[in-house]
Motif scaffolding. Structure first.
Motif, mmCIF file in Angstrom:
data_model
loop_
_atom_site.group_PDB
_atom_site.id
_atom_site.type_symbol
_atom_site.label_atom_id
_atom_site.label_comp_id
_atom_site.label_asym_id
_atom_site.label_seq_id
_atom_site.Cartn_x
_atom_site.Cartn_y
_atom_site.Cartn_z
ATOM 1 N N LEU A 18 0.819 -1.205 0.000
ATOM 2 C CA LEU A 18 0.000 0.000 0.000
ATOM 3 C C LEU A 18 0.853 1.254 0.000
ATOM 4 N N ASP A 19 2.157 1.095 0.190
ATOM 5 C CA ASP A 19 3.070 2.228 0.297
ATOM 6 C C ASP A 19 3.547 2.627 -1.094
ATOM 7 N N THR A 20 3.044 3.755 -1.586
ATOM 8 C CA THR A 20 3.436 4.243 -2.909
ATOM 9 C C THR A 20 4.554 5.281 -2.836
ATOM 10 N N SER A 21 5.094 5.520 -1.649
ATOM 11 C CA SER A 21 6.075 6.593 -1.471
ATOM 12 C C SER A 21 7.493 6.175 -1.811
ATOM 13 N N ALA A 22 7.744 4.876 -1.974
ATOM 14 C CA ALA A 22 9.120 4.421 -2.181
ATOM 15 C C ALA A 22 9.186 3.369 -3.294
ATOM 16 N N PRO A 23 9.081 3.784 -4.579
ATOM 17 C CA PRO A 23 9.236 2.824 -5.682
ATOM 18 C C PRO A 23 10.610 2.164 -5.640
ATOM 19 N N GLN A 24 10.654 0.915 -6.059
ATOM 20 C CA GLN A 24 11.896 0.152 -6.034
ATOM 21 C C GLN A 24 12.332 -0.227 -7.439
ATOM 22 N N LEU A 25 13.635 -0.507 -7.587
ATOM 23 C CA LEU A 25 14.178 -0.904 -8.879
ATOM 24 C C LEU A 25 13.458 -2.152 -9.381
ATOM 25 N N ASP A 26 12.971 -2.085 -10.625
ATOM 26 C CA ASP A 26 12.209 -3.181 -11.216
ATOM 27 C C ASP A 26 12.925 -3.650 -12.482
ATOM 28 N N THR A 27 13.681 -4.728 -12.368
ATOM 29 C CA THR A 27 14.448 -5.233 -13.507
ATOM 30 C C THR A 27 13.569 -5.946 -14.527
ATOM 31 N N SER A 28 12.309 -6.210 -14.179
ATOM 32 C CA SER A 28 11.417 -6.909 -15.110
ATOM 33 C C SER A 28 10.776 -5.971 -16.119
ATOM 34 N N LEU A 29 10.856 -4.662 -15.883
ATOM 35 C CA LEU A 29 10.222 -3.690 -16.768
ATOM 36 C C LEU A 29 11.182 -3.261 -17.866
ATOM 37 N N THR A 30 10.790 -3.481 -19.088
ATOM 38 C CA THR A 30 11.578 -3.064 -20.245
ATOM 39 C C THR A 30 10.654 -2.471 -21.294
ATOM 40 N N ILE A 31 11.204 -1.591 -22.118
ATOM 41 C CA ILE A 31 10.474 -1.010 -23.240
ATOM 42 C C ILE A 31 11.261 -1.298 -24.506
ATOM 43 N N GLU A 32 10.610 -1.924 -25.468
ATOM 44 C CA GLU A 32 11.274 -2.301 -26.709
ATOM 45 C C GLU A 32 10.539 -1.691 -27.897
ATOM 46 N N SER A 159 -6.787 4.794 1.112
ATOM 47 C CA SER A 159 -6.295 6.156 1.292
ATOM 48 C C SER A 159 -5.665 6.406 2.648
ATOM 49 N N GLY A 160 -5.832 5.467 3.584
ATOM 50 C CA GLY A 160 -5.342 5.742 4.930
ATOM 51 C C GLY A 160 -6.336 6.581 5.705
ATOM 52 N N GLU A 161 -6.087 6.711 7.001
ATOM 53 C CA GLU A 161 -7.026 7.388 7.886
ATOM 54 C C GLU A 161 -7.176 8.865 7.537
ATOM 55 N N ARG A 162 -6.067 9.531 7.190
ATOM 56 C CA ARG A 162 -6.129 10.968 6.934
ATOM 57 C C ARG A 162 -6.381 11.292 5.469
ATOM 58 N N GLU A 163 -6.632 10.245 4.667
ATOM 59 C CA GLU A 163 -6.979 10.392 3.264
ATOM 60 C C GLU A 163 -5.943 11.192 2.496
ATOM 61 N N VAL A 164 -4.672 10.943 2.804
ATOM 62 C CA VAL A 164 -3.582 11.511 2.030
ATOM 63 C C VAL A 164 -2.835 10.364 1.374
ATOM 64 N N SER A 165 -2.219 10.667 0.253
ATOM 65 C CA SER A 165 -1.453 9.694 -0.526
ATOM 66 C C SER A 165 -2.282 8.456 -0.881
ATOM 67 N N GLY A 166 -3.600 8.636 -0.999
ATOM 68 C CA GLY A 166 -4.452 7.522 -1.378
ATOM 69 C C GLY A 166 -4.291 7.198 -2.855
ATOM 70 N N SER A 167 -4.469 5.937 -3.201
ATOM 71 C CA SER A 167 -4.346 5.544 -4.602
ATOM 72 C C SER A 167 -4.969 4.171 -4.795
ATOM 73 N N TRP A 168 -5.099 3.797 -6.061
ATOM 74 C CA TRP A 168 -5.592 2.475 -6.413
ATOM 75 C C TRP A 168 -4.431 1.499 -6.417
ATOM 76 N N HIS A 169 -4.679 0.302 -5.901
ATOM 77 C CA HIS A 169 -3.626 -0.698 -5.774
ATOM 78 C C HIS A 169 -4.042 -1.973 -6.494
ATOM 79 N N TRP A 170 -3.148 -2.470 -7.342
ATOM 80 C CA TRP A 170 -3.399 -3.733 -8.012
ATOM 81 C C TRP A 170 -3.263 -4.869 -7.004
ATOM 82 N N ASP A 171 -4.250 -5.758 -6.987
ATOM 83 C CA ASP A 171 -4.238 -6.894 -6.078
ATOM 84 C C ASP A 171 -3.879 -8.146 -6.879
#
Length: 334
Positions: A18-32, A159-171
């Motif tokens: 649920l934490d969208t504040s810290a994206p991580q390196l994703d080696t599986s993503l490529t654009i060709e 969105s969390g209790e204070r409704e900040v940094s809310g977003s849609w999350h893929w399950d």
């Protein structure tokens, strides 16, 4: 770089968080370029079943699980089916004891909008959505298949209790399959017992000395310490799971709780027994110390400094208004 295919170090939000504040390196993503994408089969002509099973939701909305049956209502334009959860749900406010019904429908919004040809899990049915020209959405799949069992990507909002940094999350765990759910598709059969070692549960905060997040430091005072099991109310808990209570103390003038909300399917640490968590953790486990990951009300992951402890937690760890000053600096790191 002006050509996206030249970028090789893409960072993305980790699946299942649920934490969208810290994206991580994703080696599986490529654009060709110069290649052909996969040829997806066409599901538009498939027939929708009379019943669907929705299961394994992992983004705070367990009440969306269960068998959904066709209502007989179909869309005027494409003839897509409308579904409703076959068992009406009720949510009881823990403080007022008021109970209200919770309706859950599944329908294809493409009947009403060319812009959003998506399957929606909604509090409204198709007719109400058409009258209002909007719908209260619990989750969605951007999928045009007339049989939602062939829709793979489902997203849910938090969105969390204070409704900040809310977003849609893929399950990534959520599944929609044809037919009614079996007993194995639910989580109601959890096997659990609580021995004497669960009389008290401790919440610890291991915070670095130079930590500057004011909210976290405030919560460390408010929620740390021992919580005692509410034995008399154990049978009245969620799915028979009891809750634990920490008495008022110098840092907070009211009780605080550790409890499991079976309706939404997550553990909470908060000042009330309602769905308004200061800390939240979604897991199938009936034991709060085994639950991972935990998030604060801003949906930031807090496992790095929040610990829930059963071992060596006793009545001696209960906080009182007369025993806090000496513990403050050593336990919290201020």
């Amino acid at each position: 770089r002006l050509s996206p295919q030249e970028c090789v170090e893409w960072k993305t939000v980790r699946d299942g968080t649920l934490d969208t504040s810290a994206p991580q390196l994703d080696t599986s993503l490529t654009i060709e370029t110069g290649v052909t994408c996969w040829d997806y089969p066409c599901y538009a002509t498939m027939t929708a079943p009379d019943a669907l099973c929705l299961a394994q939701n992992s983004v705070m909305h367990s009440f969306l699980e269960g068998t959904f049956v066709a209502t007989g209502v179909v869309g005027d334009t494409y003839g897509s089916a409308e579904y409703v959860r076959d068992e009406l749900l009720y949510y009881t406010d823990a403080e007022t004891d008021e109970t209200q019904p919770v309706h859950v429908y599944l329908f294809w919004y493409g009947e009403l909008s060319e812009q959003y040809p998506w399957w929606l899990l909604s509090a409204h049915n198709l007719s109400v959505a058409a009258q209002q020209n909007y719908s209260l959405v619990y989750g969605y799949s951007a999928c045009s298949a007339l049989n939602p069992a062939y829709c793979d990507s489902w997203n849910f909002y938090w969105s969390g209790e204070r409704e900040v940094s809310g977003s849609w999350h893929w399950d990534s765990r959520f599944m929609v399959s044809e037919g009614e759910c079996s007993e194995d598709d639910g989580d109601d059969s959890l096997d659990y017992t609580y021995g004497d070692n669960y009389t008290y549960i401790c919440v610890d905060f291991e915070i670095p000395e130079n930590y500057s997040d004011v909210t976290v430091l405030e919560y460390a005072d408010r929620f740390r310490g021992a919580y005692q099991i509410s034995v008399d109310d154990a049978d009245e808990g969620q799915n028979g799971i009891p809750f634990w209570t920490k008495p008022a103390n110098e840092y907070i003038a009211r009780e605080t709780y550790i409890f499991y909300d079976a309706f939404y399917g997550y553990w909470q640490i908060d000042e009330s027994l309602n769905a308004s968590a200061s800390f939240v953790c979604h897991s199938d486990t009936p034991y709060p110390e085994q639950c991972r990951p935990w998030y604060d009300e801003d949906t930031k992951a807090v496992d790095a400094y929040l610990r829930i402890r059963v071992a060596n937690c006793s009545e001696l760890d209960l906080l009182s208004s007369s025993s806090l000053s000496s513990q403050h600096s050593s336990n919290v790191g201020l």
